[in-house]
Write a protein that holds these residues in place. Structure first.
Motif, mmCIF file in Angstrom:
data_model
loop_
_atom_site.group_PDB
_atom_site.id
_atom_site.type_symbol
_atom_site.label_atom_id
_atom_site.label_comp_id
_atom_site.label_asym_id
_atom_site.label_seq_id
_atom_site.Cartn_x
_atom_site.Cartn_y
_atom_site.Cartn_z
ATOM 1 N N GLN A 47 0.817 -1.201 0.000
ATOM 2 C CA GLN A 47 0.000 0.000 0.000
ATOM 3 C C GLN A 47 0.859 1.264 0.000
ATOM 4 O OE1 GLN A 47 -2.942 0.156 3.083
ATOM 5 N NE2 GLN A 47 -3.845 2.046 2.351
ATOM 6 N N GLU A 48 1.906 1.266 0.780
ATOM 7 C CA GLU A 48 2.782 2.435 0.850
ATOM 8 C C GLU A 48 3.469 2.698 -0.480
ATOM 9 O OE1 GLU A 48 4.030 2.339 5.599
ATOM 10 O OE2 GLU A 48 5.084 1.058 4.158
ATOM 11 N N VAL A 49 3.969 1.643 -1.101
ATOM 12 C CA VAL A 49 4.618 1.794 -2.400
ATOM 13 C C VAL A 49 3.606 2.230 -3.453
ATOM 14 C CG1 VAL A 49 5.842 0.590 -4.258
ATOM 15 C CG2 VAL A 49 6.427 0.119 -1.879
ATOM 16 N N VAL A 77 0.874 8.772 -6.731
ATOM 17 C CA VAL A 77 0.997 10.223 -6.612
ATOM 18 C C VAL A 77 2.097 10.734 -7.531
ATOM 19 C CG1 VAL A 77 1.601 12.111 -5.049
ATOM 20 C CG2 VAL A 77 0.088 10.288 -4.263
ATOM 21 N N ALA A 78 3.216 10.013 -7.584
ATOM 22 C CA ALA A 78 4.320 10.418 -8.458
ATOM 23 C C ALA A 78 3.907 10.352 -9.924
ATOM 24 C CB ALA A 78 5.531 9.514 -8.214
ATOM 25 N N LYS A 79 3.138 9.315 -10.275
ATOM 26 C CA LYS A 79 2.678 9.171 -11.657
ATOM 27 C C LYS A 79 1.760 10.311 -12.044
ATOM 28 C CE LYS A 79 2.248 6.800 -15.508
ATOM 29 N NZ LYS A 79 3.385 6.592 -16.412
ATOM 30 N N LEU A 80 0.838 10.643 -11.160
ATOM 31 C CA LEU A 80 -0.100 11.715 -11.461
ATOM 32 C C LEU A 80 0.609 13.069 -11.513
ATOM 33 C CD1 LEU A 80 -3.046 12.247 -12.073
ATOM 34 C CD2 LEU A 80 -3.457 12.552 -9.628
ATOM 35 N N SER A 81 1.562 13.288 -10.616
ATOM 36 C CA SER A 81 2.330 14.540 -10.620
ATOM 37 C C SER A 81 3.121 14.676 -11.908
ATOM 38 C CB SER A 81 3.269 14.586 -9.409
ATOM 39 O OG SER A 81 2.556 14.538 -8.196
#
Length: 230
Positions: free
Chosen positions: A165-167, A173-177
Protein backbone atom coordinates in the motif's frame (compact mmCIF):
# COMPACT_ATOMS: atom_id res chain seq x y z
CA UNK A 1 0.86 -1.96 -24.51
CA UNK A 2 1.66 -0.76 -28.02
CA UNK A 3 1.38 -4.33 -29.35
CA UNK A 4 -2.14 -4.89 -27.98
CA UNK A 5 -4.16 -3.71 -31.04
CA UNK A 6 -1.76 -5.52 -33.38
CA UNK A 7 -1.98 -8.82 -31.48
CA UNK A 8 -5.78 -8.54 -31.16
CA UNK A 9 -6.02 -8.17 -34.95
CA UNK A 10 -3.84 -11.25 -35.47
CA UNK A 11 -5.79 -13.39 -33.00
CA UNK A 12 -9.17 -12.52 -34.52
CA UNK A 13 -8.16 -12.40 -38.20
CA UNK A 14 -9.74 -15.80 -38.95
CA UNK A 15 -13.24 -14.69 -38.01
CA UNK A 16 -14.86 -12.16 -40.33
CA UNK A 17 -18.41 -11.57 -41.50
CA UNK A 18 -20.10 -8.92 -43.59
CA UNK A 19 -23.43 -8.93 -45.41
CA UNK A 20 -26.09 -6.42 -46.37
CA UNK A 21 -27.76 -6.68 -42.96
CA UNK A 22 -25.13 -7.91 -40.49
CA UNK A 23 -21.41 -7.52 -39.94
CA UNK A 24 -18.67 -7.93 -37.35
CA UNK A 25 -17.14 -4.57 -36.42
CA UNK A 26 -13.62 -4.78 -34.99
CA UNK A 27 -12.02 -2.12 -32.81
CA UNK A 28 -8.46 -1.89 -31.46
CA UNK A 29 -9.17 -4.30 -28.60
CA UNK A 30 -12.80 -5.34 -28.91
CA UNK A 31 -15.47 -6.50 -31.37
CA UNK A 32 -19.16 -5.70 -31.90
CA UNK A 33 -21.79 -7.54 -33.93
CA UNK A 34 -24.08 -5.12 -35.76
CA UNK A 35 -27.33 -6.19 -37.37
CA UNK A 36 -30.25 -4.62 -39.21
CA UNK A 37 -33.42 -6.46 -38.18
CA UNK A 38 -36.40 -6.02 -40.54
CA UNK A 39 -39.90 -7.44 -39.98
CA UNK A 40 -38.67 -9.16 -36.81
CA UNK A 41 -36.42 -11.41 -38.90
CA UNK A 42 -33.29 -11.72 -36.76
CA UNK A 43 -32.14 -15.16 -37.96
CA UNK A 44 -28.96 -13.94 -39.61
CA UNK A 45 -28.10 -11.71 -36.66
CA UNK A 46 -28.58 -14.49 -34.08
CA UNK A 47 -26.79 -16.94 -36.35
CA UNK A 48 -23.77 -14.62 -36.51
CA UNK A 49 -23.73 -14.33 -32.72
CA UNK A 50 -23.83 -18.11 -32.32
CA UNK A 51 -21.08 -18.58 -34.92
CA UNK A 52 -18.93 -16.09 -33.05
CA UNK A 53 -19.52 -17.89 -29.74
CA UNK A 54 -18.66 -21.25 -31.36
CA UNK A 55 -15.52 -19.77 -32.90
CA UNK A 56 -14.44 -18.36 -29.54
CA UNK A 57 -14.85 -21.76 -27.86
CA UNK A 58 -12.64 -23.42 -30.47
CA UNK A 59 -9.94 -20.74 -30.13
CA UNK A 60 -9.69 -20.70 -26.32
CA UNK A 61 -6.15 -22.08 -26.61
CA UNK A 62 -4.52 -19.56 -28.90
CA UNK A 63 -1.27 -20.39 -30.67
CA UNK A 64 1.68 -18.26 -29.69
CA UNK A 65 2.51 -15.31 -31.90
CA UNK A 66 6.16 -15.19 -32.90
CA UNK A 67 7.83 -11.85 -33.57
CA UNK A 68 11.45 -11.79 -34.72
CA UNK A 69 12.04 -15.28 -33.39
CA UNK A 70 10.50 -14.67 -29.96
CA UNK A 71 7.16 -16.09 -28.79
CA UNK A 72 4.70 -13.57 -27.34
CA UNK A 73 3.36 -15.21 -24.20
CA UNK A 74 -0.27 -14.60 -23.26
CA UNK A 75 -0.74 -13.53 -19.63
CA UNK A 76 -4.11 -13.17 -17.91
CA UNK A 77 -3.97 -10.30 -15.41
CA UNK A 78 -7.72 -10.10 -14.81
CA UNK A 79 -9.79 -13.25 -14.29
CA UNK A 80 -13.41 -13.80 -15.30
CA UNK A 81 -14.54 -12.21 -12.01
CA UNK A 82 -12.77 -8.99 -13.02
CA UNK A 83 -10.47 -8.94 -9.99
CA UNK A 84 -6.69 -9.08 -9.61
CA UNK A 85 -6.41 -12.45 -7.85
CA UNK A 86 -4.75 -14.20 -10.80
CA UNK A 87 -2.35 -11.29 -11.16
CA UNK A 88 -1.50 -11.49 -7.45
CA UNK A 89 -0.88 -15.23 -7.75
CA UNK A 90 1.53 -14.68 -10.64
CA UNK A 91 3.37 -11.91 -8.77
CA UNK A 92 3.56 -14.00 -5.60
CA UNK A 93 5.11 -16.97 -7.38
CA UNK A 94 7.62 -14.76 -9.18
CA UNK A 95 8.45 -12.96 -5.93
CA UNK A 96 8.98 -16.26 -4.12
CA UNK A 97 11.46 -17.53 -6.70
CA UNK A 98 13.44 -14.28 -6.57
CA UNK A 99 13.33 -14.20 -2.79
CA UNK A 100 15.11 -17.56 -2.88
CA UNK A 101 17.93 -15.92 -4.84
CA UNK A 102 18.10 -13.13 -2.26
CA UNK A 103 18.52 -15.68 0.53
CA UNK A 104 21.21 -17.51 -1.41
CA UNK A 105 23.18 -14.33 -1.93
CA UNK A 106 23.05 -13.59 1.78
CA UNK A 107 24.26 -17.11 2.53
CA UNK A 108 27.27 -16.39 0.30
CA UNK A 109 28.15 -13.38 2.45
CA UNK A 110 26.57 -10.57 0.44
CA UNK A 111 25.11 -7.87 2.68
CA UNK A 112 24.47 -4.16 3.09
CA UNK A 113 23.84 -1.87 0.14
CA UNK A 114 24.80 -4.52 -2.43
CA UNK A 115 22.11 -6.91 -1.15
CA UNK A 116 19.57 -4.06 -1.01
CA UNK A 117 20.40 -3.14 -4.61
CA UNK A 118 19.73 -6.73 -5.66
CA UNK A 119 16.39 -6.63 -3.84
CA UNK A 120 15.37 -3.37 -5.52
CA UNK A 121 16.35 -4.43 -9.04
CA UNK A 122 15.34 -8.12 -9.00
CA UNK A 123 12.82 -8.80 -6.23
CA UNK A 124 10.98 -5.50 -5.75
CA UNK A 125 10.80 -4.91 -9.51
CA UNK A 126 8.81 -8.16 -9.84
CA UNK A 127 6.53 -7.55 -6.86
CA UNK A 128 5.70 -3.93 -7.67
CA UNK A 129 5.51 -4.15 -11.45
CA UNK A 130 2.36 -2.32 -12.56
CA UNK A 131 1.42 -1.43 -8.97
CA UNK A 132 -0.04 1.88 -10.19
CA UNK A 133 -2.67 -0.15 -12.10
CA UNK A 134 -3.61 -2.75 -9.50
CA UNK A 135 -2.40 -1.30 -6.20
CA UNK A 136 -5.70 0.34 -5.25
CA UNK A 137 -7.91 -2.44 -6.60
CA UNK A 138 -6.62 -5.70 -5.10
CA UNK A 139 -8.42 -7.36 -2.21
CA UNK A 140 -7.22 -7.14 1.38
CA UNK A 141 -6.32 -10.84 1.29
CA UNK A 142 -4.18 -10.40 -1.84
CA UNK A 143 -2.47 -7.35 -0.37
CA UNK A 144 -1.65 -9.23 2.83
CA UNK A 145 -0.23 -12.09 0.78
CA UNK A 146 2.18 -9.79 -1.03
CA UNK A 147 3.04 -7.99 2.20
CA UNK A 148 4.06 -11.37 3.61
CA UNK A 149 6.66 -11.63 0.85
CA UNK A 150 7.93 -8.16 1.68
CA UNK A 151 8.25 -9.03 5.37
CA UNK A 152 10.32 -12.08 4.47
CA UNK A 153 12.57 -9.92 2.32
CA UNK A 154 12.82 -7.41 5.17
CA UNK A 155 13.97 -10.21 7.47
CA UNK A 156 16.66 -11.24 4.97
CA UNK A 157 17.91 -7.67 4.51
CA UNK A 158 17.63 -6.78 8.18
CA UNK A 159 15.91 -3.46 7.42
CA UNK A 160 12.25 -2.31 7.33
CA UNK A 161 10.60 -2.20 3.89
CA UNK A 162 7.51 -0.37 2.67
CA UNK A 163 4.27 -2.31 2.30
CA UNK A 164 2.40 -2.76 -0.98
CA UNK A 165 0.00 0.00 0.00
CA UNK A 166 2.78 2.43 0.85
CA UNK A 167 4.62 1.79 -2.40
CA UNK A 168 1.38 1.97 -4.39
CA UNK A 169 0.40 5.31 -2.85
CA UNK A 170 3.83 6.83 -3.46
CA UNK A 171 3.99 5.68 -7.06
CA UNK A 172 0.42 6.71 -7.92
CA UNK A 173 1.00 10.22 -6.61
CA UNK A 174 4.32 10.42 -8.46
CA UNK A 175 2.68 9.17 -11.66
CA UNK A 176 -0.10 11.72 -11.46
CA UNK A 177 2.33 14.54 -10.62
CA UNK A 178 4.48 13.56 -13.60
CA UNK A 179 1.41 13.42 -15.84
CA UNK A 180 0.40 16.94 -14.84
CA UNK A 181 3.79 18.22 -16.00
CA UNK A 182 3.76 16.42 -19.35
CA UNK A 183 1.53 18.16 -21.87
CA UNK A 184 2.17 15.41 -24.44
CA UNK A 185 0.68 12.69 -22.22
CA UNK A 186 -2.65 11.32 -23.60
CA UNK A 187 -4.34 11.92 -20.22
CA UNK A 188 -2.92 15.41 -19.66
CA UNK A 189 -5.96 17.28 -20.96
CA UNK A 190 -8.41 14.99 -19.13
CA UNK A 191 -6.71 15.53 -15.77
CA UNK A 192 -5.91 19.22 -16.12
CA UNK A 193 -9.61 19.90 -16.70
CA UNK A 194 -10.11 18.76 -13.10
CA UNK A 195 -7.69 21.36 -11.72
CA UNK A 196 -9.22 23.63 -9.11
CA UNK A 197 -8.94 27.36 -9.70
CA UNK A 198 -8.68 27.94 -5.94
CA UNK A 199 -5.99 25.45 -4.94
CA UNK A 200 -3.53 22.83 -6.16
CA UNK A 201 -6.14 20.13 -5.62
CA UNK A 202 -8.04 18.28 -8.36
CA UNK A 203 -11.81 18.00 -8.54
CA UNK A 204 -13.52 14.88 -7.23
CA UNK A 205 -12.92 11.75 -9.37
CA UNK A 206 -16.68 11.48 -10.02
CA UNK A 207 -16.16 14.32 -12.51
CA UNK A 208 -14.16 11.94 -14.71
CA UNK A 209 -15.73 10.45 -17.78
CA UNK A 210 -17.15 6.96 -17.25
CA UNK A 211 -14.34 5.27 -19.20
CA UNK A 212 -11.72 6.63 -16.77
CA UNK A 213 -13.53 5.78 -13.55
CA UNK A 214 -12.24 2.21 -13.67
CA UNK A 215 -8.63 3.27 -14.21
CA UNK A 216 -5.99 4.21 -11.64
CA UNK A 217 -7.05 7.86 -11.85
CA UNK A 218 -9.80 8.01 -9.16
CA UNK A 219 -7.52 6.53 -6.48
CA UNK A 220 -4.55 8.57 -7.68
CA UNK A 221 -6.56 11.82 -7.54
CA UNK A 222 -7.75 11.12 -4.00
CA UNK A 223 -4.20 10.38 -2.88
CA UNK A 224 -2.83 13.40 -4.76
CA UNK A 225 -5.32 15.71 -3.04
CA UNK A 226 -4.47 14.18 0.32
CA UNK A 227 -0.77 14.84 -0.26
CA UNK A 228 -1.54 18.46 -1.24
CA UNK A 229 -3.40 19.05 2.01
CA UNK A 230 -0.58 17.76 4.21
Amino acid sequence: MVLAPFLFTIYTADFMFSSATSHLQKFSDDSAIVGLITNDDDREYKGLIQNFVDWHKHTSSLPLVNIQGKDIVSVDHLNNKLDWTDNTEAIYKKGQSRLFLLRRLRSFGMQGELLKTFFDSVVASAIFYGVVCWGSSISTADRKRLDKLIRKASSVLGIPLDTVQEVGVRRMVAKLSSLLQNASHPLYEIVTLLSSSFSDRLLHPKCLKERYRRSFLPAAIRLYNKSCSQ
